[in-house]
Design a protein around this motif. Sequence first.
Motif, PDB file in Angstrom:
ATOM      1  N   ARG A   4       0.862  -1.175   0.000  1.00 11.74           N
ATOM      2  CA  ARG A   4       0.000   0.000   0.000  1.00 11.74           C
ATOM      3  C   ARG A   4       0.897   1.223   0.000  1.00 11.74           C
ATOM      4  O   ARG A   4       2.058   1.151   0.388  1.00 11.74           O
ATOM      5  N   GLN A   5       0.315   2.310  -0.444  1.00 20.71           N
ATOM      6  CA  GLN A   5       1.105   3.536  -0.495  1.00 20.71           C
ATOM      7  C   GLN A   5       1.432   3.993   0.924  1.00 20.71           C
ATOM      8  O   GLN A   5       0.618   3.847   1.840  1.00 20.71           O
ATOM      9  N   LEU A   6       2.615   4.520   1.073  1.00 22.21           N
ATOM     10  CA  LEU A   6       3.019   5.078   2.357  1.00 22.21           C
ATOM     11  C   LEU A   6       2.078   6.225   2.724  1.00 22.21           C
ATOM     12  O   LEU A   6       1.516   6.892   1.851  1.00 22.21           O
ATOM     13  N   THR A   7       1.924   6.455   4.009  1.00 25.68           N
ATOM     14  CA  THR A   7       1.089   7.565   4.466  1.00 25.68           C
ATOM     15  C   THR A   7       1.814   8.883   4.206  1.00 25.68           C
ATOM     16  O   THR A   7       3.031   8.905   3.959  1.00 25.68           O
ATOM     17  N   PHE A  11       5.847   9.513   4.008  1.00 25.28           N
ATOM     18  CA  PHE A  11       6.529  10.202   2.907  1.00 25.28           C
ATOM     19  C   PHE A  11       7.327  11.388   3.426  1.00 25.28           C
ATOM     20  O   PHE A  11       8.460  11.625   3.006  1.00 25.28           O
ATOM     21  N   GLU A  12       6.742  12.136   4.346  1.00 24.94           N
ATOM     22  CA  GLU A  12       7.443  13.300   4.890  1.00 24.94           C
ATOM     23  C   GLU A  12       8.716  12.879   5.617  1.00 24.94           C
ATOM     24  O   GLU A  12       9.748  13.531   5.496  1.00 24.94           O
ATOM     25  N   SER A  13       8.654  11.781   6.352  1.00 28.24           N
ATOM     26  CA  SER A  13       9.847  11.335   7.078  1.00 28.24           C
ATOM     27  C   SER A  13      10.897  10.745   6.136  1.00 28.24           C
ATOM     28  O   SER A  13      12.070  10.676   6.488  1.00 28.24           O
ATOM     29  N   LEU A  14      10.471  10.324   4.942  1.00 30.27           N
ATOM     30  CA  LEU A  14      11.400   9.773   3.948  1.00 30.27           C
ATOM     31  C   LEU A  14      11.645  10.762   2.803  1.00 30.27           C
ATOM     32  O   LEU A  14      11.977  10.372   1.688  1.00 30.27           O
ATOM     33  N   PHE A  18      12.983   9.921  -0.935  1.00 33.24           N
ATOM     34  CA  PHE A  18      12.087  10.062  -2.083  1.00 33.24           C
ATOM     35  C   PHE A  18      12.719  10.976  -3.134  1.00 33.24           C
ATOM     36  O   PHE A  18      12.654  10.700  -4.337  1.00 33.24           O
ATOM     37  N   ALA A  19      13.370  12.039  -2.675  1.00 30.38           N
ATOM     38  CA  ALA A  19      14.057  12.954  -3.602  1.00 30.38           C
ATOM     39  C   ALA A  19      15.167  12.210  -4.350  1.00 30.38           C
ATOM     40  O   ALA A  19      15.333  12.386  -5.565  1.00 30.38           O
ATOM     41  N   GLN A  20      15.908  11.361  -3.636  1.00 25.60           N
ATOM     42  CA  GLN A  20      16.959  10.566  -4.287  1.00 25.60           C
ATOM     43  C   GLN A  20      16.352   9.589  -5.289  1.00 25.60           C
ATOM     44  O   GLN A  20      16.900   9.369  -6.370  1.00 25.60           O
ATOM     45  N   PHE A  21      15.225   8.980  -4.922  1.00 28.59           N
ATOM     46  CA  PHE A  21      14.533   8.060  -5.820  1.00 28.59           C
ATOM     47  C   PHE A  21      14.139   8.779  -7.112  1.00 28.59           C
ATOM     48  O   PHE A  21      14.361   8.273  -8.212  1.00 28.59           O
ATOM     49  N   ALA A  43       2.335  11.014 -11.053  1.00 27.46           N
ATOM     50  CA  ALA A  43       2.841  11.278  -9.704  1.00 27.46           C
ATOM     51  C   ALA A  43       2.428  10.153  -8.754  1.00 27.46           C
ATOM     52  O   ALA A  43       3.243   9.656  -7.967  1.00 27.46           O
ATOM     53  N   GLU A  44       1.174   9.745  -8.858  1.00 28.06           N
ATOM     54  CA  GLU A  44       0.659   8.652  -8.023  1.00 28.06           C
ATOM     55  C   GLU A  44       1.440   7.363  -8.262  1.00 28.06           C
ATOM     56  O   GLU A  44       1.807   6.652  -7.324  1.00 28.06           O
ATOM     57  N   GLU A  45       1.733   7.077  -9.517  1.00 28.75           N
ATOM     58  CA  GLU A  45       2.478   5.861  -9.864  1.00 28.75           C
ATOM     59  C   GLU A  45       3.907   5.913  -9.302  1.00 28.75           C
ATOM     60  O   GLU A  45       4.403   4.907  -8.784  1.00 28.75           O
ATOM     61  N   GLU A  46       4.543   7.068  -9.383  1.00 29.10           N
ATOM     62  CA  GLU A  46       5.891   7.213  -8.820  1.00 29.10           C
ATOM     63  C   GLU A  46       5.859   6.990  -7.304  1.00 29.10           C
ATOM     64  O   GLU A  46       6.736   6.330  -6.738  1.00 29.10           O
ATOM     65  N   MET A  47       4.847   7.517  -6.658  1.00 28.26           N
ATOM     66  CA  MET A  47       4.708   7.345  -5.209  1.00 28.26           C
ATOM     67  C   MET A  47       4.444   5.870  -4.872  1.00 28.26           C
ATOM     68  O   MET A  47       4.954   5.364  -3.872  1.00 28.26           O
ATOM     69  N   ASN A  48       3.671   5.199  -5.698  1.00 28.07           N
ATOM     70  CA  ASN A  48       3.391   3.776  -5.483  1.00 28.07           C
ATOM     71  C   ASN A  48       4.656   2.932  -5.635  1.00 28.07           C
ATOM     72  O   ASN A  48       4.911   2.034  -4.840  1.00 28.07           O
ATOM     73  N   ILE A  49       5.438   3.227  -6.672  1.00 29.24           N
ATOM     74  CA  ILE A  49       6.686   2.481  -6.909  1.00 29.24           C
ATOM     75  C   ILE A  49       7.628   2.678  -5.723  1.00 29.24           C
ATOM     76  O   ILE A  49       8.205   1.719  -5.197  1.00 29.24           O
ATOM     77  N   PHE A  50       7.773   3.930  -5.270  1.00 24.53           N
ATOM     78  CA  PHE A  50       8.635   4.216  -4.123  1.00 24.53           C
ATOM     79  C   PHE A  50       8.129   3.498  -2.877  1.00 24.53           C
ATOM     80  O   PHE A  50       8.913   2.901  -2.127  1.00 24.53           O
TER      81      PHE A  50
END
Length: 155
Positions: A4-7, A11-14, A18-21, A43-50
């Motif tokens: 599932r997608q991170l909350t 995301f804020e703590s990572l 995420f920027a490096q990704f 954008a949603e897909e990038e967040m899902n992959i991460f």
Amino acid sequence: MKYRQLTKEQFESLHKEFAQFLATQSIDVKEWQDIKTNKPKVAEEEMNIFSDLVWDDVLTKVNYVEHFSKTSANLFKCEDEQIHRIAIKVNWDINLLEQKGFEWLMQNPMDNSVEIFKGSKSYNGERNLEIFDLIEKGSSISKGEIYDYINSLVS
């Protein structure tokens, strides 16, 4: 998506990770803002992959999970090929979710009111997905001290 997608908080703590990704995909801050605004599905897909990458990394390192309820505990040792379970049931009015009840169990694991069952099985599917499912159902990642302690008493 595998997990599932991170909350938002995760995301804020990572944020740096995420920027490096995004940087590994040649997406800079300006381009990311453009993608979020004009291509929300991308954008949603990038967040899902991460999210999947993070979950896979975390779950691969998990060795123990545990789940407590008022009168029972399920302790799991997660090896590469098998998962081992110690199920504990207390047959009297006690609350293992409270410090007092938990301490009583740790001091009296062999009491007549305590039933302990052990079992092992191979994973039905992918190891990390099964561990993720346990976490989604309320289990917590642990260091395994309780599992090892109880296991040493019943082995």
